[in-house]
Design an enzyme around this catalytic site. Structure first.
Site, PDB file in Angstrom:
ATOM      1  N   GLY A  25       0.656  -1.184  -0.142  1.00 56.98           N
ATOM      2  CA  GLY A  25       0.070  -0.032   0.025  1.00 56.98           C
ATOM      3  C   GLY A  25       0.783   1.094   0.169  1.00 56.98           C
ATOM      4  N   PRO A  85       4.453  -5.416  -0.661  1.00 51.67           N
ATOM      5  CG  PRO A  85       6.843  -4.814  -0.950  1.00 51.67           C
ATOM      6  CD  PRO A  85       5.871  -5.775   0.001  1.00 51.67           C
ATOM      7  N   GLY A  86       3.482  -3.915  -3.507  1.00 54.63           N
ATOM      8  CA  GLY A  86       3.469  -4.113  -5.114  1.00 54.63           C
ATOM      9  C   GLY A  86       3.740  -2.914  -6.033  1.00 54.63           C
ATOM     10  NE  ARG A 118      -2.767   3.115 -11.409  1.00 54.66           N
ATOM     11  CZ  ARG A 118      -2.260   4.095 -11.341  1.00 54.66           C
ATOM     12  NH1 ARG A 118      -1.807   5.058 -11.991  1.00 54.66           N
ATOM     13  NH2 ARG A 118      -2.551   4.861 -10.010  1.00 54.66           N
ATOM     14  CB  CYS A 166     -15.289   3.431 -29.335  1.00 52.62           C
ATOM     15  SG  CYS A 166     -14.735   3.057 -30.643  1.00 52.62           S
ATOM     16  CD  GLU A 167     -16.368   2.687 -23.422  1.00 52.09           C
ATOM     17  OE1 GLU A 167     -16.894   3.298 -22.657  1.00 52.09           O
ATOM     18  OE2 GLU A 167     -16.697   1.598 -23.645  1.00 52.09           O
ATOM     19  CE1 TYR A 188      -2.268  -3.679  -8.441  1.00 47.79           C
ATOM     20  CE2 TYR A 188      -0.858  -1.630  -8.014  1.00 47.79           C
ATOM     21  CZ  TYR A 188      -1.644  -3.127  -7.421  1.00 47.79           C
ATOM     22  OH  TYR A 188      -1.385  -3.502  -6.255  1.00 47.79           O
TER      23      TYR A 188
HETATM   24  C1  LIG Z   1      -2.875  -5.430  -3.743  1.00 52.69           C
HETATM   25  C2  LIG Z   1      -2.496  -6.038  -2.727  1.00 52.69           C
HETATM   26  C3  LIG Z   1      -1.353  -5.533  -2.237  1.00 52.69           C
HETATM   27  C4  LIG Z   1      -0.451  -4.692  -2.867  1.00 52.69           C
HETATM   28  O1  LIG Z   1      -0.655  -3.348  -2.982  1.00 52.69           O
HETATM   29  P1  LIG Z   1       0.357  -2.284  -3.278  1.00 52.69           P
HETATM   30  O2  LIG Z   1      -0.358  -0.950  -3.252  1.00 52.69           O
HETATM   31  O3  LIG Z   1       0.407  -2.267  -4.514  1.00 52.69           O
HETATM   32  O4  LIG Z   1       1.572  -2.181  -2.604  1.00 52.69           O
HETATM   33  C5  LIG Z   1      -0.805  -6.223  -1.170  1.00 52.69           C
HETATM   34  N1  LIG Z   1      -1.490  -6.906  -0.342  1.00 52.69           N
HETATM   35  C6  LIG Z   1      -2.789  -7.361  -0.551  1.00 52.69           C
HETATM   36  C7  LIG Z   1      -3.796  -8.173   0.210  1.00 52.69           C
HETATM   37  C8  LIG Z   1      -3.461  -6.872  -1.891  1.00 52.69           C
HETATM   38  O5  LIG Z   1      -4.645  -6.941  -2.372  1.00 52.69           O
END
Ligand SMILES: *Cc1c(COP(=O)(O)O)cnc(C)c1O
Length: 421
Positions: A239, A276-277, A314, A345-346, A374
């Site tokens: 997050g 983390p993503g 996004r 077409c949006e 994402y």
């Molecule tokens: C999406 C998600 C993440 C990653 O969130 P980021 O904002 O990309 O760091 C981590 N844990 C869970 C359970 C998620 O659904």
């Protein structure tokens, strides 16, 4: 920070010019930087120094096999949210013991797969899921480490569509209801309820919501232990936000986040996991696109590009901002206000509204920055547009790590019913 910079008047990914890649693979395409991925993973793990921490990359942010493999090679585990992501993480070589399986609606088949593969921890989000997992684990003669994902009822202050830790969000078990479910979990066969998980949302740009949620988790751990439930693992989710818009104040640094985690959990005696993503891949990728034409109305100038909302959703879905860079370094400071739109077409197929850009012409290349998270993982073939290729750069080398499908490949799964000639 990232490794996309101008050199000799042309945007480069590390040592490779974007022009060169575009000439070889065509546009649009995603381009990722190995050095940026590596740096972000290391900055985040460095920020957790001294903690007993495992970093599990959230595969949904970018599920390209080469990207996941790169991170696994650096020592990352994986956070997965479907059977497909689980298989992808394993294909990328992830240690099953470092895989966490999250998600609000796991099916029986997915839970069975996770048990069969020896997944380290399953984050359960409801009582029915807990019952089902117990039945499946018991039938398989296994015991699995379980975290209940609690919903701490904290507003992450992020976009409504990417907040997950408020009571009205579908995620997690209300934290006030968690103690009674842990008491039940303790009695269920096949379940070792030794972990607590939380994830309050994405692109969070303040530490306060994290700290509020983590403090609730810490207090819950103390309460559960007093109840005789031996909590050993705490999973703090992902997050942490990244800078998308260089005109806005930057989000907290990983170091500041790490200090806060140490303050809250320093002496709890739990192993910590992080998911983390965006923080790892966001800045490590760009979407490169070519200007198709310029359309001028009486009040609006539209720069129409060959990437669409199906390639990068996004902006349409979350009102997200992506900085735009021209691949050729601007020679003058002259700019013009323009919307940047795709061909889909949006009306929501708009990447930017009234941005000041150098004067562009058909054939010019531009990039949407910070598109590594994402981006490709949320893309679709809407308007029968092929998924765009993905390229990974490392130093002076690049490789296509997902190629553009042909039309025949795109339609290969379809067939006419027998009643049509
Ligand atoms: C999406 C998600 C993440 C990653 O969130 P980021 O904002 O990309 O760091 C981590 N844990 C869970 C359970 C998620 O659904």
């Amino acid at each position: 920070m990232h490794h996309f910079t101008y050199r000799n008047g042309v945007l480069h990914a590390e040592d490779v010019s974007i022009d060169r890649i575009a000439a070889e693979v065509g546009t649009p395409f995603y381009c990722y930087s190995d050095a940026t991925l590596t740096r972000h993973y290391q900055v985040f793990t460095d920020a957790l120094a001294g903690l007993d921490a495992t970093v599990c990359f959230a595969v949904k942010a970018n599920s390209n096999l080469a990207v996941v493999r790169t991170l696994v090679g650096l020592g990352a585990g994986c956070d997965v949210v479907s059977g497909g992501e689980l298989r992808l993480a394993l294909k990328a070589g992830a240690d099953p013991r470092k895989i966490v399986f999250s998600g609000v609606g796991k099916t029986a088949d997915e839970l069975k797969l996770a048990l069969a593969m020896g997944v380290g921890q399953i984050n359960v989000e409801s009582e029915p899921e807990l019952d089902q997992l117990s039945a499946i684990a018991n039938a398989a003669g296994k015991t699995v480490r379980v975290a209940l994902r609690v919903n701490p009822d904290v507003d992450a202050g992020s976009h409504d569509k990417i907040s997950t830790g408020r009571k009205e969000d579908k995620f997690g078990i209300e934290w006030t209801l968690a103690p009674q479910l842990y008491r039940k979990a303790r009695t269920l066969p096949g379940i070792a309820p030794t972990a607590v998980a939380v994830h309050i949302g994405s692109q969070i740009t303040e530490l306060a919501p994290f700290e509020a949620a983590f403090t609730r988790v810490r207090d819950l751990v103390a309460l559960l232990r007093a109840d005789g439930i031996d909590i050993r693992h705490v999973d703090l989710g992902g997050g942490l936000g990244v800078p998308y818009d260089h005109a806005s104040p930057p989000p907290p640094t990983p170091a500041a986040y790490g200090d806060m985690v140490r303050r809250v959990f320093g002496n709890l005696g739990c192993a910590l996991a992080f998911e983390p993503g965006r923080l790892i891949v966001g800045n490590a990728g760009i979407l490169v696109t070519c200007v198709t034409l310029i359309k001028e109305g009486t009040s609006h100038r539209f720069t129409v590009v060959d990437a669409g909302m199906n390639d990068l959703v996004r902006p349409a879905m979350y009102d997200a901002h992506h900085d735009v860079m021209t691949i050729a370094q601007p020679r003058t400071a002259e700019t013009v206000a323009t919307d940047v739109v795709g061909p889909v077409c949006e009306s929501s197929d708009r990447f930017a509204r009234s941005v000041l850009l150098p004067i562009l012409a058909p054939g010019d290349l531009i990039a949407f920055m910070t598109a590594g998270a994402y981006g490709s993982s949320m893309s679709s073939t809407y308007n029968s547009r092929p998924l765009v290729p993905e390229v990974l750069v490392k130093g002076d080398r690049f490789a296509v790590v997902r190629r553009r499908p042909s039309f025949d490949e795109m339609t290969a799964l379809e067939q006419l019913p027998p009643w049509i000639g």
